[in-house]
Design an enzyme around this catalytic site. Structure first.
Site, short mmCIF file in Angstrom:
data_model
loop_
_atom_site.label_atom_id
_atom_site.label_comp_id
_atom_site.label_asym_id
_atom_site.label_seq_id
_atom_site.Cartn_x
_atom_site.Cartn_y
_atom_site.Cartn_z
N ARG A 101 0.82 -1.22 0.00
CA ARG A 101 0.00 0.00 0.00
C ARG A 101 0.85 1.27 0.00
NH1 ARG A 101 -5.19 -1.12 4.05
NH2 ARG A 101 -6.35 -2.44 2.59
N SER A 120 17.46 2.79 1.96
CA SER A 120 17.36 4.24 1.76
C SER A 120 18.75 4.84 1.69
CB SER A 120 16.58 4.85 2.92
OG SER A 120 16.76 6.25 2.98
N SER A 121 18.88 5.92 0.94
CA SER A 121 20.20 6.57 0.82
C SER A 121 20.65 7.21 2.13
CB SER A 121 20.16 7.64 -0.28
OG SER A 121 19.20 8.64 0.02
N CYS A 122 19.76 7.30 3.12
CA CYS A 122 20.16 7.89 4.41
C CYS A 122 21.09 6.98 5.20
CB CYS A 122 18.93 8.24 5.25
SG CYS A 122 18.08 6.79 5.92
N TYR A 154 16.24 5.60 11.92
CA TYR A 154 15.77 5.00 10.67
C TYR A 154 16.94 4.44 9.87
CZ TYR A 154 13.41 4.61 6.12
OH TYR A 154 12.91 4.14 4.94
N LYS A 165 17.75 0.54 8.66
CA LYS A 165 17.98 0.14 7.26
C LYS A 165 19.35 -0.52 7.09
CE LYS A 165 14.14 1.16 5.25
NZ LYS A 165 13.33 0.08 4.67
N PRO A 203 17.74 2.89 -2.92
CA PRO A 203 17.28 3.87 -3.91
C PRO A 203 17.62 5.31 -3.56
CG PRO A 203 15.45 3.15 -2.55
CD PRO A 203 16.65 2.36 -2.11
N HIS A 241 8.73 14.90 1.94
CA HIS A 241 10.05 15.25 1.42
C HIS A 241 9.96 16.47 0.51
CE1 HIS A 241 10.61 10.87 2.47
NE2 HIS A 241 11.58 11.46 3.14
#
Length: 309
Positions: free
Chosen positions: A13, A108-110, A137, A141, A164, A180
């Site tokens: 979702r 995530s790129s973080c 976060y 990841k 990504p 964002h």
């Protein structure tokens, strides 16, 4: 994967999960399994184990996550760490325990250090301090990446991970406070247009460089990787292209049709000067994004207009 292979998309979702489902359906995959959080709470180990026993999926896309902008990340630090650790741990372990053929974990790129060299290469992981506001976060990841590596090392599982670039598109969050930058600007310019505001104010100087990728391109890359990528080291997924926030704002202004002025509040912080993923490993495998930033924003704005009707 065969067209009739049983495929579980965790987080169907969300913006990413729904894009993966669309891609699989468009490519003719006929046995896609999805469950809402009300049906299967991925944070609860028994709930996940019971689901895997009943459904026995062969392939798993892990797109489920608790996500949010800077404010949400910094405010709900315990929730972002706990929920994401539980989701990925339960799904990855169940995939091992119940014989899943292949799993793709999306990060995530973080995950990269705040001051990592640019562009961001996979080997920069764990070489420096993380950005403090989204550290919980990011740690979750990173743990997901390390879980896929560990299950591969110890049990021989074909589990892979992909990171990504900044995503946007159908199913995005357009809340001004916790979204964002790109969706927030779409909403800000749209509201300025409808209210006939004379100017739109944007934080900072407009000089920071950012990379953006339309979510359907990530879905395409995810299927590509599930079919053709089997390496232990995670892989970056991006466009390799970047724009300044000023250029982005100007592009969105034109697409929305706002005719007022853009003002930059230089007393507000800019954030990281540059954030670009090095996606050369993926590009060398033969994958390239389809949508330009301008095309993607046109599509995103169209979806936004449908949402607010």
């Amino acid at each position: 994967m065969e067209k009739n292979s049983k495929i579980f998309v965790a987080g169907h979702r969300g913006m990413v999960g729904s894009a993966i489902v669309r891609k699989l359906q468009n490519e003719g995959y006929t046995n896609i399994v999805t469950r809402s959080s009300a049906e299967v709470d991925l944070r609860i180990q028994k709930s996940v184990a019971d689901f895997f026993v009943r459904e026995t999926p062969e392939y798993v896309f892990v797109a489920a996550a608790k996500v949010g902008g800077i404010l949400a990340n910094n405010t709900y630090r315990a929730e972002f760490l706990y929920d994401n650790l539980m989701i990925e741990s339960n799904v990855i372990h169940a995939a091992y325990a119940y014989g899943v053929k292949k799993l793709l974990f999306l990060g995530s790129s973080c995950i990269y250090p705040k001051l990592a060299p640019q562009p961001l290469k996979e080997e920069h992981l764990l070489t420096g301090t993380l950005e403090s506001t989204n550290e919980p976060y990011a740690i979750a990841k990173i743990t997901g990446i390390k879980l896929t590596e560990a299950y591969r090392d110890q049990y021989g599982c074909n589990f892979i991970s992909a990171m990504p670039a900044n995503l946007y598109g159908q199913g995005d969050n357009y809340h001004l406070q916790n979204s964002h930058v790109l969706p927030a600007l779409i909403r800000k310019f749209h509201e300025a247009k409808t209210s006939k505001a004379t100017a739109v104010e944007i934080w900072g100087t407009g000089t920071p460089l950012r990379e953006f990728m339309y979510v359907d391109d990530l879905a395409d890359a995810s299927l590509f990787l599930m079919q053709r990528f089997d390496e232990k080291l995670f892989i970056n997924v991006g466009t390799g292209e970047e724009v300044t926030i000023k250029q982005l704002a100007s592009m969105i202004k034109n697409i929305v049709g706002y005719e007022g002025e853009i003002r930059f509040d230089t007393n507000k912080p800019d954030g990281t000067p540059r954030k670009l993923m090095d996606s050369s490993r993926l590009h060398a495998l033969g994958w390239k994004h389809k949508y330009s930033l301008e095309q993607g924003i046109h599509m995103a704005y169209s979806h936004f207009l449908n949402e607010i009707k």
